[in-house]
Design a protein around this motif. Sequence first.
Motif, mmCIF file in Angstrom:
data_model
loop_
_atom_site.group_PDB
_atom_site.id
_atom_site.type_symbol
_atom_site.label_atom_id
_atom_site.label_comp_id
_atom_site.label_asym_id
_atom_site.label_seq_id
_atom_site.Cartn_x
_atom_site.Cartn_y
_atom_site.Cartn_z
ATOM 1 N N ILE A 44 10.554 -10.870 4.104
ATOM 2 C CA ILE A 44 9.100 -10.663 4.234
ATOM 3 C C ILE A 44 8.684 -9.429 3.442
ATOM 4 C CG2 ILE A 44 7.245 -10.113 5.857
ATOM 5 C CD1 ILE A 44 8.807 -11.818 7.910
ATOM 6 N N PHE A 45 9.494 -8.374 3.524
ATOM 7 C CA PHE A 45 9.236 -7.161 2.754
ATOM 8 C C PHE A 45 9.194 -7.483 1.258
ATOM 9 C CE2 PHE A 45 11.231 -3.454 0.571
ATOM 10 C CZ PHE A 45 10.177 -2.571 0.700
ATOM 11 N N ALA A 46 10.152 -8.277 0.783
ATOM 12 C CA ALA A 46 10.188 -8.659 -0.632
ATOM 13 C C ALA A 46 8.942 -9.458 -1.014
ATOM 14 C CB ALA A 46 11.456 -9.461 -0.929
ATOM 15 N N ALA A 47 8.507 -10.346 -0.125
ATOM 16 C CA ALA A 47 7.288 -11.119 -0.399
ATOM 17 C C ALA A 47 6.066 -10.213 -0.453
ATOM 18 C CB ALA A 47 7.109 -12.203 0.663
ATOM 19 N N PHE A 48 5.985 -9.241 0.457
ATOM 20 C CA PHE A 48 4.873 -8.285 0.442
ATOM 21 C C PHE A 48 4.901 -7.444 -0.831
ATOM 22 C CE2 PHE A 48 4.241 -7.875 5.345
ATOM 23 C CZ PHE A 48 3.754 -9.165 5.378
ATOM 24 N N ILE A 59 2.463 0.893 0.100
ATOM 25 C CA ILE A 59 2.883 2.174 -0.470
ATOM 26 C C ILE A 59 1.976 3.285 0.051
ATOM 27 C CG2 ILE A 59 2.948 3.524 -2.612
ATOM 28 C CD1 ILE A 59 3.970 0.970 -3.993
ATOM 29 N N HIS A 60 0.695 3.015 0.108
ATOM 30 C CA HIS A 60 -0.273 4.026 0.561
ATOM 31 C C HIS A 60 -0.076 4.369 2.042
ATOM 32 C CE1 HIS A 60 -3.986 6.244 0.990
ATOM 33 N NE2 HIS A 60 -4.330 5.444 1.982
ATOM 34 N N ILE A 61 -0.030 3.364 2.904
ATOM 35 C CA ILE A 61 0.031 3.662 4.344
ATOM 36 C C ILE A 61 1.391 4.219 4.762
ATOM 37 C CG2 ILE A 61 -1.758 1.992 4.927
ATOM 38 C CD1 ILE A 61 0.429 0.177 6.077
ATOM 39 N N ALA A 62 2.448 3.924 3.978
ATOM 40 C CA ALA A 62 3.782 4.430 4.310
ATOM 41 C C ALA A 62 4.085 5.719 3.551
ATOM 42 C CB ALA A 62 4.835 3.384 3.985
ATOM 43 N N ALA A 64 4.564 6.173 0.465
ATOM 44 C CA ALA A 64 5.583 5.847 -0.541
ATOM 45 C C ALA A 64 6.993 5.752 0.035
ATOM 46 C CB ALA A 64 5.548 6.835 -1.708
ATOM 47 N N ASN A 65 7.141 5.674 1.338
ATOM 48 C CA ASN A 65 8.446 5.517 1.964
ATOM 49 C C ASN A 65 8.648 4.037 2.286
ATOM 50 O OD1 ASN A 65 10.799 5.606 3.418
ATOM 51 N ND2 ASN A 65 10.143 7.225 4.806
ATOM 52 N N LEU A 66 9.075 3.272 1.284
ATOM 53 C CA LEU A 66 9.184 1.824 1.456
ATOM 54 C C LEU A 66 10.351 1.420 2.346
ATOM 55 C CD1 LEU A 66 8.121 0.713 -2.094
ATOM 56 C CD2 LEU A 66 6.808 0.629 0.017
ATOM 57 N N VAL A 67 11.340 2.273 2.479
ATOM 58 C CA VAL A 67 12.431 1.995 3.422
ATOM 59 C C VAL A 67 11.856 1.940 4.831
ATOM 60 C CG1 VAL A 67 14.578 2.910 4.387
ATOM 61 C CG2 VAL A 67 14.171 3.005 1.921
ATOM 62 N N GLN A 68 10.896 2.826 5.103
ATOM 63 C CA GLN A 68 10.267 2.842 6.425
ATOM 64 C C GLN A 68 9.462 1.559 6.669
ATOM 65 O OE1 GLN A 68 11.069 5.123 8.635
ATOM 66 N NE2 GLN A 68 9.913 3.996 10.143
ATOM 67 N N VAL A 69 8.875 0.999 5.617
ATOM 68 C CA VAL A 69 8.129 -0.256 5.757
ATOM 69 C C VAL A 69 9.071 -1.375 6.190
ATOM 70 C CG1 VAL A 69 6.801 -2.015 4.526
ATOM 71 C CG2 VAL A 69 6.338 0.404 4.115
ATOM 72 N N GLU A 70 10.229 -1.451 5.556
ATOM 73 C CA GLU A 70 11.188 -2.497 5.928
ATOM 74 C C GLU A 70 11.693 -2.288 7.359
ATOM 75 O OE1 GLU A 70 15.326 -4.563 4.407
ATOM 76 O OE2 GLU A 70 14.401 -3.009 3.179
ATOM 77 N N ARG A 71 11.972 -1.046 7.728
ATOM 78 C CA ARG A 71 12.397 -0.760 9.109
ATOM 79 C C ARG A 71 11.303 -1.141 10.104
ATOM 80 N NH1 ARG A 71 14.485 5.023 7.822
ATOM 81 N NH2 ARG A 71 16.454 4.520 6.848
ATOM 82 N N SER A 72 10.072 -0.839 9.737
ATOM 83 C CA SER A 72 8.947 -1.175 10.610
ATOM 84 C C SER A 72 8.817 -2.683 10.779
ATOM 85 C CB SER A 72 7.652 -0.589 10.046
ATOM 86 O OG SER A 72 7.710 0.819 10.061
ATOM 87 N N LEU A 73 8.967 -3.422 9.696
ATOM 88 C CA LEU A 73 8.934 -4.888 9.796
ATOM 89 C C LEU A 73 10.040 -5.379 10.714
ATOM 90 C CD1 LEU A 73 8.146 -6.132 6.189
ATOM 91 C CD2 LEU A 73 6.887 -6.689 8.269
ATOM 92 N N ASN A 74 11.200 -4.790 10.601
ATOM 93 C CA ASN A 74 12.323 -5.185 11.452
ATOM 94 C C ASN A 74 11.977 -4.972 12.926
ATOM 95 O OD1 ASN A 74 14.841 -5.963 12.319
ATOM 96 N ND2 ASN A 74 15.954 -4.386 11.215
#
Length: 168
Positions: A44-48, A59-62, A64-74
Motif C-alpha cells: 500500500i505504501f508503494a502504491a501511495f 512526505i509533507h505530513i510525515a 519527510a520520514n517515509l519510514v514512519q509512514v510505512e510503520r504507521s500504515l502497518n
Amino acid sequence: MTIPVRLEARPEALPIRHLGDLSATERPFEAPAKLSRAELAFRIFAAFRAHPHINNVLIHIARANLVQVERSLNRILDQATASDLLFPLEQNMVDLMCAERGITGKILKPYFHATLHRILAPRDAERLIRHVENLFLELEWKAQHPAPPSTVPSEPTEESGRARREPQ
C-alpha cells in the motif's frame, strides 16, 4: 548493468484493457497468497508513493520520514489497533483515507480502496476498509465529544492554609 531486449518476429501491439475499466464481476480474480501485515503495508505504501499527489502529501505530513509512514500504515492495518492508541501521524493518515475532505481526501479514499481490492481478496479488502473506517469514526466521535475536564479537588497549598489560620 545491461538488460537484453528480445524483439518478437511479429511485433503486434494488442490493446490491453485496464483492470480499473472492468466491473468487479468482469475482473479475473485469482486468490492472492496470504500476505503478512508488514507486506501489505509495504504494498500500500508503494502504491501511495506511485501517486504523485498522495506521495507529496505523505512526505509533507510525515516531515519527510517515509519510514514512519510505512510503520504507521502497518499499525493502522493491524486489526488490534484501537483509535486511542494512534499517534498523530496515524490519525492524520486515517482521516485522509476516510474523510473525503479536501482534494487529498477525495483522491486518497478511492485510491486506498482500489489498492486494497487489487491486492487482497474482496472479503479481506472489505474487512480492512471497515476496520480503518471504524478507527475514523471513533476519532471523529472523540473530536466531537471531548473528555470533560477532571474535577479532582486540588490539594491546598501551604500558603493558602496559612492564610486561613491567620486572623485578619
